[in-house]
Scaffold this motif. Sequence first.
Motif, mmCIF file in Angstrom:
data_model
loop_
_atom_site.group_PDB
_atom_site.id
_atom_site.type_symbol
_atom_site.label_atom_id
_atom_site.label_comp_id
_atom_site.label_asym_id
_atom_site.label_seq_id
_atom_site.Cartn_x
_atom_site.Cartn_y
_atom_site.Cartn_z
ATOM 1 N N GLN A 134 0.835 -1.205 0.000
ATOM 2 C CA GLN A 134 0.000 0.000 0.000
ATOM 3 C C GLN A 134 0.871 1.256 0.000
ATOM 4 O O GLN A 134 0.602 2.216 -0.739
ATOM 5 C CB GLN A 134 -0.918 -0.003 1.215
ATOM 6 C CG GLN A 134 -1.906 1.168 1.265
ATOM 7 C CD GLN A 134 -2.899 1.119 0.124
ATOM 8 O OE1 GLN A 134 -3.734 0.190 0.065
ATOM 9 N NE2 GLN A 134 -2.852 2.077 -0.796
ATOM 10 N N ALA A 135 1.909 1.244 0.820
ATOM 11 C CA ALA A 135 2.811 2.393 0.871
ATOM 12 C C ALA A 135 3.509 2.594 -0.467
ATOM 13 O O ALA A 135 3.694 3.734 -0.923
ATOM 14 C CB ALA A 135 3.838 2.196 1.984
ATOM 15 N N GLU A 136 3.889 1.497 -1.099
ATOM 16 C CA GLU A 136 4.555 1.600 -2.401
ATOM 17 C C GLU A 136 3.613 2.162 -3.455
ATOM 18 O O GLU A 136 3.980 3.040 -4.235
ATOM 19 C CB GLU A 136 5.092 0.239 -2.841
ATOM 20 C CG GLU A 136 5.771 0.297 -4.192
ATOM 21 C CD GLU A 136 6.460 -0.999 -4.582
ATOM 22 O OE1 GLU A 136 7.268 -0.959 -5.526
ATOM 23 O OE2 GLU A 136 6.189 -2.044 -3.951
ATOM 24 N N ALA A 137 2.385 1.641 -3.490
ATOM 25 C CA ALA A 137 1.417 2.117 -4.472
ATOM 26 C C ALA A 137 1.132 3.611 -4.288
ATOM 27 O O ALA A 137 1.053 4.367 -5.260
ATOM 28 C CB ALA A 137 0.125 1.312 -4.374
ATOM 29 N N ASP A 138 0.981 4.033 -3.037
ATOM 30 C CA ASP A 138 0.726 5.453 -2.764
ATOM 31 C C ASP A 138 1.905 6.314 -3.223
ATOM 32 O O ASP A 138 1.715 7.381 -3.827
ATOM 33 C CB ASP A 138 0.480 5.662 -1.270
ATOM 34 C CG ASP A 138 -0.820 5.023 -0.783
ATOM 35 O OD1 ASP A 138 -1.680 4.720 -1.635
ATOM 36 O OD2 ASP A 138 -0.961 4.831 0.443
ATOM 37 N N ALA A 139 3.115 5.847 -2.932
ATOM 38 C CA ALA A 139 4.305 6.608 -3.313
ATOM 39 C C ALA A 139 4.455 6.679 -4.828
ATOM 40 O O ALA A 139 4.803 7.728 -5.383
ATOM 41 C CB ALA A 139 5.550 5.973 -2.689
#
Length: 257
Positions: A226-231
Amino acid sequence: MTPQESTAEETAPPSDRAPGDGRPASAYNLGRRLRVMGAVLAGGLAVVLALLLWLGVLVPAKQEAAGYSDADSSYATLSVEHNAQAVQLAALAPGRSDDDEVLELAVEVGESSAARVRELADWLDARDIPVPAAGKEALALADAGLTTELPDDGSGPRAGSTAHSHEGGNHGMLTAEQINGIASLKSTDFDIALLAALVEHHYGGLQPADEEIEGGTDPEAVALAQAEADAIRVEVEDVRDLLASVGGPGSTNDETR
């Protein structure tokens, strides 16, 4: 025993019978070879069965006990390789770009990608899953510095040289030939080629991250995805804006919106 009898025994041809057996020696030797072969085959079968047990029972059991699945480990492994290549691309900028904004953005992309590699590598290490060599190479490259030109053979500093199982259009991974082409450019031509490659590369990273968010089992792995997708969704907009400002082609891809 007479001397004649002794001489006859010494000169008698060897018997074709197995010792203590009525069978011919050739049959005895064949039987012995068959028994040896049987033992070897049995040992090999035991190894195969042990491997199947490990893959089919023990590994899933270990995964279940640790709370992760094949989807989680596949995502982490692939994402390490994907982010490793982003570090490699960012490391090309010093010495090739004359644009301060491009140089600054390359550092930001490289450092954020290296940070994701570290997080994912920690996740893999904690579960005794091998970290791809590309990840270790990328971290070494990032630690060497992304703000100065690194020595290379003209095709760019290399990280992720082993990360080509997903290359060639899969998940946005570039081939070695494509990276060499970018590395051969200078100034504005380089800026446009690098930024365009980063756009496609970032879009490619969304698919495995989104798939992990939807189907992952391990809460930590899902959170990393999730953090990767947001970034990625934030970074790719910055890259697209800069690409347009340096005269690059506009993008109508709305996957990040």
